[in-house]
Motif scaffolding. Structure first.
Motif, PDB file in Angstrom:
ATOM      1  N   HIS A 160      21.441  22.157 -22.277  1.00  0.00           N
ATOM      2  CA  HIS A 160      21.535  21.157 -23.351  1.00  0.00           C
ATOM      3  C   HIS A 160      21.058  19.763 -22.896  1.00  0.00           C
ATOM      4  CE1 HIS A 160      23.421  24.035 -25.935  1.00  0.00           C
ATOM      5  NE2 HIS A 160      24.494  24.142 -25.185  1.00  0.00           N
ATOM      6  N   LEU A 161      19.998  19.729 -22.115  1.00  0.00           N
ATOM      7  CA  LEU A 161      19.402  18.446 -21.728  1.00  0.00           C
ATOM      8  C   LEU A 161      18.490  17.960 -22.844  1.00  0.00           C
ATOM      9  CD1 LEU A 161      18.410  19.135 -17.998  1.00  0.00           C
ATOM     10  CD2 LEU A 161      20.585  18.293 -18.898  1.00  0.00           C
ATOM     11  N   LEU A 162      18.406  16.651 -23.009  1.00  0.00           N
ATOM     12  CA  LEU A 162      17.485  16.078 -23.986  1.00  0.00           C
ATOM     13  C   LEU A 162      16.084  16.045 -23.382  1.00  0.00           C
ATOM     14  CD1 LEU A 162      19.599  13.148 -25.479  1.00  0.00           C
ATOM     15  CD2 LEU A 162      19.292  15.472 -26.349  1.00  0.00           C
TER      16      LEU A 162
ATOM     17  N   PRO B  92      13.138  17.489 -18.288  1.00  0.00           N
ATOM     18  CA  PRO B  92      13.523  18.897 -18.192  1.00  0.00           C
ATOM     19  C   PRO B  92      12.361  19.878 -18.122  1.00  0.00           C
ATOM     20  CG  PRO B  92      14.980  17.768 -19.700  1.00  0.00           C
ATOM     21  CD  PRO B  92      13.920  16.775 -19.317  1.00  0.00           C
ATOM     22  N   ALA B  93      11.281  19.599 -18.849  1.00  0.00           N
ATOM     23  CA  ALA B  93      10.135  20.514 -18.849  1.00  0.00           C
ATOM     24  C   ALA B  93       9.487  20.629 -17.473  1.00  0.00           C
ATOM     25  CB  ALA B  93       9.100  20.057 -19.872  1.00  0.00           C
ATOM     26  N   MET B  94       9.742  19.659 -16.604  1.00  0.00           N
ATOM     27  CA  MET B  94       9.164  19.649 -15.262  1.00  0.00           C
ATOM     28  C   MET B  94      10.111  20.272 -14.238  1.00  0.00           C
ATOM     29  SD  MET B  94       7.772  15.727 -15.500  1.00  0.00           S
ATOM     30  CE  MET B  94       6.927  15.720 -13.919  1.00  0.00           C
ATOM     31  N   LEU B  95      11.277  20.756 -14.702  1.00  0.00           N
ATOM     32  CA  LEU B  95      12.275  21.327 -13.805  1.00  0.00           C
ATOM     33  C   LEU B  95      12.405  22.828 -14.037  1.00  0.00           C
ATOM     34  CD1 LEU B  95      15.086  18.647 -14.308  1.00  0.00           C
ATOM     35  CD2 LEU B  95      13.424  18.758 -12.424  1.00  0.00           C
TER      36      LEU B  95
ATOM     37  N   GLY C  86      21.131  18.352  -4.955  1.00  0.00           N
ATOM     38  CA  GLY C  86      19.829  18.663  -4.367  1.00  0.00           C
ATOM     39  C   GLY C  86      18.626  18.239  -5.169  1.00  0.00           C
ATOM     40  N   LEU C  87      18.792  17.203  -6.012  1.00  0.00           N
ATOM     41  CA  LEU C  87      17.686  16.763  -6.860  1.00  0.00           C
ATOM     42  C   LEU C  87      17.304  15.312  -6.601  1.00  0.00           C
ATOM     43  CD1 LEU C  87      18.670  18.429 -10.256  1.00  0.00           C
ATOM     44  CD2 LEU C  87      16.963  19.214  -8.605  1.00  0.00           C
ATOM     45  N   ALA C  88      17.432  14.880  -5.367  1.00  0.00           N
ATOM     46  CA  ALA C  88      17.099  13.495  -5.025  1.00  0.00           C
ATOM     47  C   ALA C  88      15.655  13.163  -5.359  1.00  0.00           C
ATOM     48  CB  ALA C  88      17.369  13.244  -3.542  1.00  0.00           C
ATOM     49  N   ASP C  89      14.768  14.159  -5.269  1.00  0.00           N
ATOM     50  CA  ASP C  89      13.348  13.917  -5.540  1.00  0.00           C
ATOM     51  C   ASP C  89      12.933  14.332  -6.946  1.00  0.00           C
ATOM     52  OD1 ASP C  89      13.760  16.605  -5.104  1.00  0.00           O
ATOM     53  OD2 ASP C  89      11.910  16.910  -3.943  1.00  0.00           O
ATOM     54  N   ARG C  90      13.920  14.582  -7.822  1.00  0.00           N
ATOM     55  CA  ARG C  90      13.618  15.013  -9.190  1.00  0.00           C
ATOM     56  C   ARG C  90      14.265  14.092 -10.230  1.00  0.00           C
ATOM     57  NH1 ARG C  90      10.760  17.984  -6.596  1.00  0.00           N
ATOM     58  NH2 ARG C  90      10.476  20.252  -6.850  1.00  0.00           N
ATOM     59  N   MET C  91      14.782  12.962  -9.821  1.00  0.00           N
ATOM     60  CA  MET C  91      15.547  12.115 -10.733  1.00  0.00           C
ATOM     61  C   MET C  91      14.751  11.644 -11.939  1.00  0.00           C
ATOM     62  SD  MET C  91      17.940   9.773  -8.274  1.00  0.00           S
ATOM     63  CE  MET C  91      18.859  10.486  -6.911  1.00  0.00           C
ATOM     64  N   ASP C  92      13.467  11.408 -11.762  1.00  0.00           N
ATOM     65  CA  ASP C  92      12.648  10.878 -12.843  1.00  0.00           C
ATOM     66  C   ASP C  92      11.899  11.977 -13.601  1.00  0.00           C
ATOM     67  OD1 ASP C  92      13.387   8.227 -12.284  1.00  0.00           O
ATOM     68  OD2 ASP C  92      11.882   8.095 -10.694  1.00  0.00           O
ATOM     69  N   HIS C  93      12.173  13.229 -13.253  1.00  0.00           N
ATOM     70  CA  HIS C  93      11.506  14.344 -13.925  1.00  0.00           C
ATOM     71  C   HIS C  93      12.217  14.676 -15.237  1.00  0.00           C
ATOM     72  CE1 HIS C  93       9.652  14.668 -10.047  1.00  0.00           C
ATOM     73  NE2 HIS C  93       9.044  15.809 -10.320  1.00  0.00           N
TER      74      HIS C  93
END
Length: 225
Positions: free
Chosen positions: A95-97, A141-144, A132-139
């Motif tokens: 349920h992420l925006l 949802p479609a990029m995860l 474990g998402l220190a390098d994904r903060m600005d991503h």
């Protein structure tokens, strides 16, 4: 009194064939630092119990208390505030925006929190690092990956420092490897934060990691392991 108590919870749904008793005087108590897995077949009332515990649904009768406060009977505005400040949720779907980044999704519950303060961004960053998402903060949802999106959902559930975290089939949409990682992550963060964690699942392997495991059958808790 336990930190969280559900006492004699009854839930009855009306149907064309008459009333259906989904929960039949279900009771449980848990203290901070404890975790519980609820198992049972589909339709046994697991999610219904979780929704009542999280104040997303109301019981036909019975009470739910957290830190000594009976919150099931609060007015909607008070209840929304209580829920925001005390209860975190992790669902089967994340349920992420889609238009928001990972950190922005984690921060959503703080919008309605009067006690979030200026440290919210720092706490969101710290939680994303923990999952474990220190390098994904600005991503977005479609990029995860699916597992990464669910990690964001776990971080979001903890952003307001809740007493109670409720997880409804949190690994149900994940492959086995990611399911194991998310299960271990939930329990690790629960112990680190000394929250109360209640999880409903069909996954016996996930349930085996919990301190307490209980079966829900025909509306009653029938066996604790």
């Amino acid at each position: 009194m336990a930190d969280f108590e559900a006492k004699k919870i009854v839930k009855v749904f009306e149907s064309l064939s008459g009333p259906i008793r989904i929960l039949d005087e279900v009771s449980i108590g848990l203290n901070r630092g404890q975790n519980l897995a609820i198992l049972g077949p589909s339709g046994s009332g697991k999610s219904t119990f979780l929704h009542i515990a999280g104040s997303l649904d109301s019981a036909t009768s019975g009470t739910v208390c957290l830190n000594g406060e009976e919150y099931g009977s609060l007015q909607e505005t008070q209840l929304a505030r209580f829920r925001n400040q005390n209860i975190g949720f992790v669902f089967q779907e994340h349920h992420l925006l889609p238009q928001l980044s990972a950190i922005e999704n984690v921060l959503i519950p703080t919008i309605a929190s009067p006690i979030a303060g200026n440290g919210s961004i720092e706490r969101a960053q710290a939680l994303l690092e923990q999952v474990g998402l220190a390098d994904r903060m600005d991503h977005r949802p479609a990029m995860l990956s699916g597992g990464e999106r669910q990690r964001v959902a776990v971080a979001r559930s903890l952003i307001c420092d809740p007493v109670l975290v409720l997880a409804d089939e949190p690994t149900g949409s994940l492959d086995q490897k990611n399911a194991e990682l998310i299960g271990e992550l939930l329990l690790s963060l629960q112990q680190a934060n000394q929250t109360i964690l209640i999880c409903v699942s069909h996954n016996e392997k996930l349930a085996s990691l919990f301190q307490r495991r209980i079966e829900l059958e025909n509306g009653r808790f029938v066996q604790e392991k």
